[in-house]
Design a protein around this motif. Structure first.
Motif, PDB file in Angstrom:
ATOM      1  N   ARG A   1       8.998  32.033 -28.285  1.00  0.00           N
ATOM      2  CA  ARG A   1       8.639  31.371 -27.033  1.00  0.00           C
ATOM      3  C   ARG A   1       9.442  31.913 -25.862  1.00  0.00           C
ATOM      4  N   GLU A   2      10.731  32.122 -26.052  1.00  0.00           N
ATOM      5  CA  GLU A   2      11.568  32.666 -24.976  1.00  0.00           C
ATOM      6  C   GLU A   2      11.052  34.023 -24.524  1.00  0.00           C
ATOM      7  N   ASN A   3      10.672  34.862 -25.487  1.00  0.00           N
ATOM      8  CA  ASN A   3      10.157  36.189 -25.143  1.00  0.00           C
ATOM      9  C   ASN A   3       8.839  36.088 -24.376  1.00  0.00           C
TER      10      ASN A   3
ATOM     11  N   GLU B   1      11.138  29.399 -31.564  1.00  0.00           N
ATOM     12  CA  GLU B   1      11.905  29.245 -30.332  1.00  0.00           C
ATOM     13  C   GLU B   1      12.219  30.609 -29.728  1.00  0.00           C
TER      14      GLU B   1
ATOM     15  N   HIS C   1       9.205  35.055 -20.806  1.00  0.00           N
ATOM     16  CA  HIS C   1       9.845  36.098 -19.989  1.00  0.00           C
ATOM     17  C   HIS C   1       8.953  37.326 -19.856  1.00  0.00           C
TER      18      HIS C   1
ATOM     19  N   ASN D   1       3.124  27.900 -20.507  1.00  0.00           N
ATOM     20  CA  ASN D   1       4.304  27.085 -20.814  1.00  0.00           C
ATOM     21  C   ASN D   1       3.914  25.815 -21.568  1.00  0.00           C
TER      22      ASN D   1
END
Length: 673
Positions: A213-215, A210, A218, A166
């Motif tokens: 990063r979300e992928n 962005e 998760h 993160n």
């Protein structure tokens, strides 16, 4: 007593900090510090191995477990996001602010908060060269140690590992936001007007990341064949093209130090982002461990490299130096003769400069008689030199010693073109050797013209003043004029070298003024100035703007060269130092006046010394000015220093082949009818 590496082993390091099955209660960094200190080589270039540590941990499982828990607890929840996004990257557009900051931190290193990873790295890997020997360690040894200590990679699902992933993603996101903001500022957009009405590639890159990063957060891995990764790389290359396009436009728009620092910062951020994104790419299971190890090494490298002054100066000044020297290259072309016609044209131009210098020598003697302070004399001498040099420049005359700083960039360009040729070593720089012969004979004939005319005019003027005004102005100064021209009776070599440095600086000033004029569009501003257009007309306003753009850099350069020359002695006197200048053309004029003061009666040894001194002054003026200028020109074009030896060999080969070409232009062959 502190033991040296040869006096103790890895076992002793562990036994110093571990008693039984537990660590001794002391500073939490001591064990790691001592382990690093044990393996750190005397020289960073030496290659070391971790097999001794790996073997010891395999033989002592309890110590292996203690070391594993110790390092995990030490690094647990340490913040490193800000560090990876900032350390080693320019943080300000001011060159001198950044330079002062790095120099200060060399002596008093910045110490971050104790809950950060950078604090640990500062304390343990405190030497600037630590990353060099760490990178030389076999990667398989790192992998074995990683597995032996039961570390988890940053892609694992555990909370501590996801915390690291993160932070890494947040750091990349922060860098992309900063790049987007800086790329949209007016001074950067000015360099790439083609992007003025297009969407910034940096904004597109920021939005695309962005989604990536979300992928990642998760649990979806990033792979090279992933469509999101490919799209991200396409946008990344567009960002690179943006910066490269801005640099290419420097020849059209010029560049200031602030803009250069801004572009350099974006370039550094792009390089950092590419490295960090590559660490997120996982194609195989092994990549997770390898990328985690690489990330740790990169963090150490960035922290060690953060205060590197030499690379900062090189990166910050290279583009600006290139643009500055480009002006000198275009100006210097006229100083290099090729045909007999050019050769004698140079002779006439140098005679004109010598004529003016003859008057300047007389004026300096007269100013010396003025009853004023040391500062007053410095001012009078400076104005005498400054306006004399400006007159030489505006009349198209040629002062020989001004040539080296102007021709060095042209020489560098010829060398660069020769290096690109795929040919034998003997032929690679043959064109340079011929070019250097042209340059040398141009310098030679300019020296001859300057010296002869300055000597004759100064002698004629001092005789005329004595004959018609009844005053011998050198009656009390002839001895100093002659002793200053002798290397045996004065610090002539030092003073000639100082003049060479001033010649070099004046060339840099000319290039810098030209570059700033170009960037600030001075010619266009004058051309479109409403008051001037109304007063003198559109056509004359345009001509005035072009004239200033062409002549103003040379005028400012010659003015400051005159100030440097005229004030050196007074500054040296104020500081209690024997500082002065010796310029071959002025030395020639001074010799003429000194000889008149003696009625041409000198002992034979003094005749020899002043003749030798005249040659030495010319050589030192040339070699110092040319050497410094060629160093800057080579550096701005990334020409390696060892290439100089190949150039010297090429020049000597040409000298053996055609020695007279270094003195006289070759005869032109008649065309056959």
């Amino acid at each position: 007593m502190i033991k040296t590496k040869k006096q103790y082993s890895v076992k002793e390091v562990f036994e110093t900090h571990i008693k039984g099955e537990a660590l001794l209660p002391h500073n939490e960094l001591h064990l790691l510090y001592d382990l690093v200190r044990y393996f750190r080589p005397k020289r960073a270039s030496h290659t070391i191995s971790l097999l001794e540590l790996i073997g010891y941990l395999q033989e002592h499982p309890s110590h292996c477990r203690i070391l594993s828990d110790y390092i995990k607890n030490l690094l647990s929840n340490r913040h490193f996001g800000r560090m990876i996004s900032e350390v080693g990257i320019l943080q300000d557009s001011s060159f001198f602010y950044e330079l002062r900051k790095r120099i200060m931190e060399k002596f008093i290193p910045f110490q971050p908060e104790k809950d950060t990873l950078q604090y640990v790295l500062n304390q343990v890997f405190y030497r600037a060269s630590d990353y060099i020997w760490l990178e030389k360690i076999d990667h398989n040894e790192y992998r074995s140690l990683f597995e032996l200590l039961n570390f988890t990679d940053i892609f694992a699902s555990e909370q501590t590992s996801s915390y690291g992933l993160n932070q890494l993603c947040n750091a990349i996101g922060l860098i992309t936001q900063r790049m987007s903001g800086r790329s949209l500022e007016s001074d950067i957009i000015y360099m790439v007007p083609e992007y003025g009405y297009l969407e910034s590639p940096f904004l597109s890159f920021e939005r695309e990341f962005e989604g990536v990063r979300e992928n990642l957060l998760h649990g979806e891995p990033l792979q090279e064949n992933n469509i999101n990764y490919k799209q991200l790389m396409v946008l990344f290359r567009q960002c690179q093209d943006f910066v490269q396009h801005a640099y290419k436009n420097t020849s059209k728009y010029g560049i200031t130090m602030r803009v250069n620092q801004g572009l350099l910062r974006i370039n550094q951020q792009l390089a950092r982002v590419k490295i960090l994104i590559d660490l997120l790419v996982v194609n195989t299971k092994k990549d997770k461990i390898d990328n985690t190890i690489c990330m740790a090494l990169k963090l150490i490298e960035y922290n060690c490299y953060k205060n590197n002054i030499r690379s900062f100066i090189k990166e910050s000044t290279q583009t600006v130096a290139y643009e500055i020297t480009q002006f000198n290259a275009s100006t210097g072309e006229k100083y290099i003769t090729e045909t007999a016609k050019d050769y004698f044209k140079m002779l006439r131009a140098s005679l004109g400069a010598g004529f003016i210098v003859g008057f300047l020598c007389i004026f300096k003697i007269l100013f010396h008689k003025v009853d004023t302070s040391e500062f007053g004399h410095a001012f009078l001498y400076s104005m005498n030199y400054a306006f004399g040099f400006i007159l030489i420049y505006l009349t198209g005359s040629a002062l020989a010693t001004k040539q080296p700083s102007m021709t060095a960039t042209t020489v560098a360009r010829v060398v660069e073109e020769g290096m690109k040729k795929q040919s034998k070593e003997e032929d690679k720089h043959s064109e340079f050797a011929e070019f250097f012969a042209r340059l040398w004979r141009s310098q030679f004939i300019a020296f001859v013209g300057n010296v002869i005319m300055a000597f004759g005019v100064a002698l004629l003027l001092v005789w005329g003043i004595d004959k018609f005004l009844g005053e011998n102005i050198v009656a009390h100064s002839w001895e100093k004029l002659l002793s200053d021209a002798s290397p045996a009776h004065s610090k002539l070599i030092l003073h000639a070298a100082i003049a060479g440095v001033f010649l070099f600086i004046s060339g840099i000033i000319a290039g810098n003024v030209s570059n700033n004029q170009k960037h600030n569009q001075i010619a266009y501003r004058i051309e479109e100035h409403p008051f001037l257009k109304r007063m003198i007309g559109t056509s004359k306003s345009k001509k005035l703007g072009l004239w200033i753009a062409h002549k103003y850099p040379g005028i400012i350069s010659n003015f400051w060269f005159g100030v440097f020359m005229g004030s050196t002695f007074s500054i040296g006197s104020f500081l209690g130092l024997d500082l002065d200048i010796r310029h071959i053309t002025f030395v020639s004029g001074n010799i003429a006046m000194g000889l008149y003061g003696t009625h041409f009666y000198l002992i034979w040894s003094m005749w020899i010394w002043i003749f030798i001194g005249l040659i030495i002054v010319g050589f030192i003026n040339f070699i110092v000015s040319f050497g410094l200028s060629i160093w800057i020109a080579f550096r701005s074009r990334n020409i390696p220093s060892p290439e100089v030896f190949s150039l010297i060999k090429a020049v000597f080969r040409h000298l053996k082949k055609a020695p007279m070409s270094f003195i006289f232009p070759p005869k032109q062959k008649k065309k056959l009818l």
